[in-house]
Design a protein around this motif. Structure first.
Motif, PDB file in Angstrom:
ATOM      1  N   GLU A 104     -20.837  54.519  -9.433  1.00 24.78           N
ATOM      2  CA  GLU A 104     -21.575  52.965  -9.864  1.00 24.78           C
ATOM      3  C   GLU A 104     -21.790  52.383  -9.166  1.00 24.78           C
ATOM      4  OE1 GLU A 104     -20.917  50.031 -13.031  1.00 24.78           O
ATOM      5  OE2 GLU A 104     -18.978  51.750 -13.210  1.00 24.78           O
ATOM      6  N   LEU A 105     -21.212  52.039  -8.049  1.00 23.90           N
ATOM      7  CA  LEU A 105     -21.622  51.098  -6.921  1.00 23.90           C
ATOM      8  C   LEU A 105     -22.198  51.127  -5.711  1.00 23.90           C
ATOM      9  CD1 LEU A 105     -18.285  47.964  -7.324  1.00 23.90           C
ATOM     10  CD2 LEU A 105     -20.629  47.936  -8.048  1.00 23.90           C
ATOM     11  N   GLY A 106     -22.305  52.357  -5.638  1.00 17.61           N
ATOM     12  CA  GLY A 106     -22.558  53.417  -4.435  1.00 17.61           C
ATOM     13  C   GLY A 106     -22.145  52.960  -3.134  1.00 17.61           C
ATOM     14  N   VAL A 107     -20.592  53.082  -2.694  1.00 19.43           N
ATOM     15  CA  VAL A 107     -20.002  52.169  -2.597  1.00 19.43           C
ATOM     16  C   VAL A 107     -19.222  53.677  -1.300  1.00 19.43           C
ATOM     17  CG1 VAL A 107     -18.381  50.840  -1.218  1.00 19.43           C
ATOM     18  CG2 VAL A 107     -20.502  50.272  -2.532  1.00 19.43           C
ATOM     19  N   TYR A 108     -19.910  53.951  -0.369  1.00 22.42           N
ATOM     20  CA  TYR A 108     -18.716  55.116  -0.090  1.00 22.42           C
ATOM     21  C   TYR A 108     -18.147  54.419   1.485  1.00 22.42           C
ATOM     22  CZ  TYR A 108     -16.724  59.406   1.952  1.00 22.42           C
ATOM     23  OH  TYR A 108     -15.979  60.573   1.820  1.00 22.42           O
ATOM     24  N   ARG A 109     -16.330  54.334   1.803  1.00 25.03           N
ATOM     25  CA  ARG A 109     -16.428  53.566   3.045  1.00 25.03           C
ATOM     26  C   ARG A 109     -14.915  54.784   3.310  1.00 25.03           C
ATOM     27  NH1 ARG A 109     -16.453  48.343   4.076  1.00 25.03           N
ATOM     28  NH2 ARG A 109     -15.960  48.711   6.266  1.00 25.03           N
ATOM     29  N   LYS A 110     -15.285  54.616   4.596  1.00 26.65           N
ATOM     30  CA  LYS A 110     -14.010  55.365   5.422  1.00 26.65           C
ATOM     31  C   LYS A 110     -13.278  54.169   6.379  1.00 26.65           C
ATOM     32  CE  LYS A 110     -16.505  58.840   7.651  1.00 26.65           C
ATOM     33  NZ  LYS A 110     -16.324  59.834   8.023  1.00 26.65           N
ATOM     34  N   LEU A 111     -12.003  54.494   5.891  1.00 20.78           N
ATOM     35  CA  LEU A 111     -11.255  53.149   6.468  1.00 20.78           C
ATOM     36  C   LEU A 111     -10.099  53.714   7.069  1.00 20.78           C
ATOM     37  CD1 LEU A 111     -11.326  50.099   3.724  1.00 20.78           C
ATOM     38  CD2 LEU A 111     -12.471  50.189   5.945  1.00 20.78           C
ATOM     39  N   GLU A 112      -9.644  53.612   8.511  1.00 22.23           N
ATOM     40  CA  GLU A 112      -8.647  53.281   9.792  1.00 22.23           C
ATOM     41  C   GLU A 112      -7.580  53.354   8.715  1.00 22.23           C
ATOM     42  OE1 GLU A 112      -8.926  55.067  13.951  1.00 22.23           O
ATOM     43  OE2 GLU A 112      -8.492  52.536  14.078  1.00 22.23           O
ATOM     44  N   THR A 113      -6.507  53.804   9.011  1.00 22.31           N
ATOM     45  CA  THR A 113      -5.204  53.648   8.325  1.00 22.31           C
ATOM     46  C   THR A 113      -4.059  53.651   9.617  1.00 22.31           C
ATOM     47  OG1 THR A 113      -4.365  55.118   7.162  1.00 22.31           O
ATOM     48  CG2 THR A 113      -5.544  53.096   5.804  1.00 22.31           C
ATOM     49  N   LEU A 114      -3.088  52.741   9.765  1.00 21.53           N
ATOM     50  CA  LEU A 114      -2.171  53.078  10.273  1.00 21.53           C
ATOM     51  C   LEU A 114      -0.481  53.176   9.661  1.00 21.53           C
ATOM     52  CD1 LEU A 114      -2.412  50.530  13.049  1.00 21.53           C
ATOM     53  CD2 LEU A 114      -2.842  52.371  13.439  1.00 21.53           C
ATOM     54  N   PHE A 115       0.036  54.238   9.640  1.00 21.23           N
ATOM     55  CA  PHE A 115       1.423  54.670   8.653  1.00 21.23           C
ATOM     56  C   PHE A 115       2.644  54.197   9.471  1.00 21.23           C
ATOM     57  CE2 PHE A 115      -2.173  56.161   6.483  1.00 21.23           C
ATOM     58  CZ  PHE A 115      -1.354  56.108   4.373  1.00 21.23           C
ATOM     59  N   LEU A 116       2.847  53.832   9.353  1.00 20.19           N
ATOM     60  CA  LEU A 116       4.758  53.738   9.707  1.00 20.19           C
ATOM     61  C   LEU A 116       5.728  55.029   9.510  1.00 20.19           C
ATOM     62  CD1 LEU A 116       6.453  51.955  11.988  1.00 20.19           C
ATOM     63  CD2 LEU A 116       8.133  51.043   9.849  1.00 20.19           C
ATOM     64  N   THR A 117       5.864  56.100  10.454  1.00 20.21           N
ATOM     65  CA  THR A 117       6.287  57.321   9.809  1.00 20.21           C
ATOM     66  C   THR A 117       7.449  56.994  11.623  1.00 20.21           C
ATOM     67  OG1 THR A 117       5.460  58.342  12.069  1.00 20.21           O
ATOM     68  CG2 THR A 117       4.327  57.970   9.600  1.00 20.21           C
ATOM     69  N   ASN A 118       8.920  58.517  11.024  1.00 21.61           N
ATOM     70  CA  ASN A 118       9.602  58.571  11.804  1.00 21.61           C
ATOM     71  C   ASN A 118       9.734  60.185  11.951  1.00 21.61           C
ATOM     72  OD1 ASN A 118      11.552  56.718  10.024  1.00 21.61           O
ATOM     73  ND2 ASN A 118      10.982  56.289  12.083  1.00 21.61           N
ATOM     74  N   ASP A 119       8.439  60.523  11.665  1.00 20.91           N
ATOM     75  CA  ASP A 119       7.436  62.011  11.830  1.00 20.91           C
ATOM     76  C   ASP A 119       8.188  62.739  13.322  1.00 20.91           C
ATOM     77  OD1 ASP A 119       6.144  61.549  10.092  1.00 20.91           O
ATOM     78  OD2 ASP A 119       4.292  61.873  10.107  1.00 20.91           O
TER      79      ASP A 119
END
Length: 347
Positions: A104-119
């Motif tokens: 509807e707003l014509g917005v598309y954003r890709k944002l880098e994230t950090l996840f705390l894990t014990n992988d």
């Protein structure tokens, strides 16, 4: 130069090395009690039944200039862990991606994230690599780091099949980490150097107690902090390049303190493990050829040194000096591999 298993009488030299590492070598704190426990753990691992959970080995690089059987000055250290996170939490950030969109707003954003894990819990680890600056020459760094691969090749049952290496992240000469200043300091209120030291002592409970459990959007961090995510300290660049030449690759995980990258490779796919050979030591007055790493195949007194040589149908030609440094006899079997997959003498 010779890499060998650590001994109790190496504690003083090990402490001196730890004091010269600077900030960021978490597994080598300048703490006599902690380092003493690491030596004892290494000795206990030699006597233990084969199991990744019971494996914690430390090796030192010795300047054996005189060629004596007893050895010389300790100028470097490296370590191996069979499986990390078995008795204390093993944390890292997983670098991910979050998409925010609105048609509807014509917005598309890709944002880098950090996840705390014990992988990475349970992985084998290359750790505690440090070479005194005065000895950073003549392939000493390659010998010190890559010697561990011959140990992995000889005793694979003592290690998890996934091998990781946490690389030192970016910090300045004063020990300031831009990633820590932009993120960690808001939750801990202590300097990066202090947090790094406490982690090296095994005091990690404060991480779980204080770190945010929600994903962190890197867009909220400073530009300087974002720029160092997955980057290594200037002094660590050669170590990263060496590991990548052996088959290690960045796996998307970074350190929660300085955002240094974690590299990963399957044990059997590490070049020096895969290409190593068991050969017979053949004494010669002189030898020539490419630079090879040669190990004595002993668990309790593991030794590795360099030799310019090439295998023959009769075995691996070695000078008597090299044979003496390895603590073996002519005709004994050795494990060997070219120091590099590149041309002769490359580091």
């Amino acid at each position: 130069m010779r890499v060998r298993s650590i001994r109790r009488d190496d504690l003083e030299a090990l402490l001196a090395l730890a004091r010269s590492t600077g900030v960021g070598v978490t597994t080598l704190p300048a703490n006599e009690e902690r380092l003493g426990r690491r030596i004892e753990a290494s000795l206990a691992s030699q006597a233990a039944e084969p199991s990744p959970d019971a494996s914690s080995f430390v090796f030192v690089l010795e300047d054996d200039t005189a060629g004596s059987a007893e050895g010389g000055a300790v100028v470097g250290i490296c370590g191996l862990e069979g499986a990390v996170g078995g008795d204390e939490p093993w944390y890292n950030y997983r670098v991910g991606l979050s998409v925010h969109a609105s048609r509807e707003l014509g917005v598309y954003r890709k944002l880098e994230t950090l996840f705390l894990t014990n992988d990475l819990t349970g992985s084998a680890e290359l750790c505690s690599l440090f070479l005194h600056p005065d000895w950073r020459r003549n392939s000493n760094g390659s010998l010190l780091s890559k010697s561990r691969f011959l140990f992995l090749a000889e005793f694979p049952e003592r290690f998890n099949s996934r091998v990781i290496a946490e690389m030192r992240g970016v910090s300045d000469a004063g020990g300031r980490s831009p990633f820590w200043e932009s993120l960690g300091r808001h939750f801990f209120k202590i300097d990066f150097s202090e947090a790094d030291y406490l982690t090296g002592l095994g005091q990690k409970s404060f991480i779980a107690e204080l770190m945010p459990r929600q994903p962190v959007y890197t867009a909220f961090l400073s530009e300087e902090a974002r720029a160092v995510i997955s980057q290594v300290h200037e002094a660590t660049r050669p170590a990263r390049a060496m590991l990548e030449s052996e088959g290690f690759r960045y796996n998307g995980a970074v350190d929660i303190f300085d955002a240094g990258p974690t590299l990963e490779c399957e044990l059997g796919q590490i070049r020096a493990v895969r290409d190593s050979q068991v050969l017979t030591a053949k004494p010669e007055d002189e030898t020539s050829g490419r630079m090879w790493m040669v190990a004595n195949r002993r668990l309790d007194d593991f030794r590795v040194c360099l030799a310019q040589t090439e295998p023959t149908p009769m075995g691996l030609p070695l000078t008597r000096e090299v044979i003496a440094r390895l603590g073996i006899e002519p005709g004994d079997s050795v494990r060997a591999v070219p120091l590099s997959s590149r041309t002769a003498g490359a580091a």
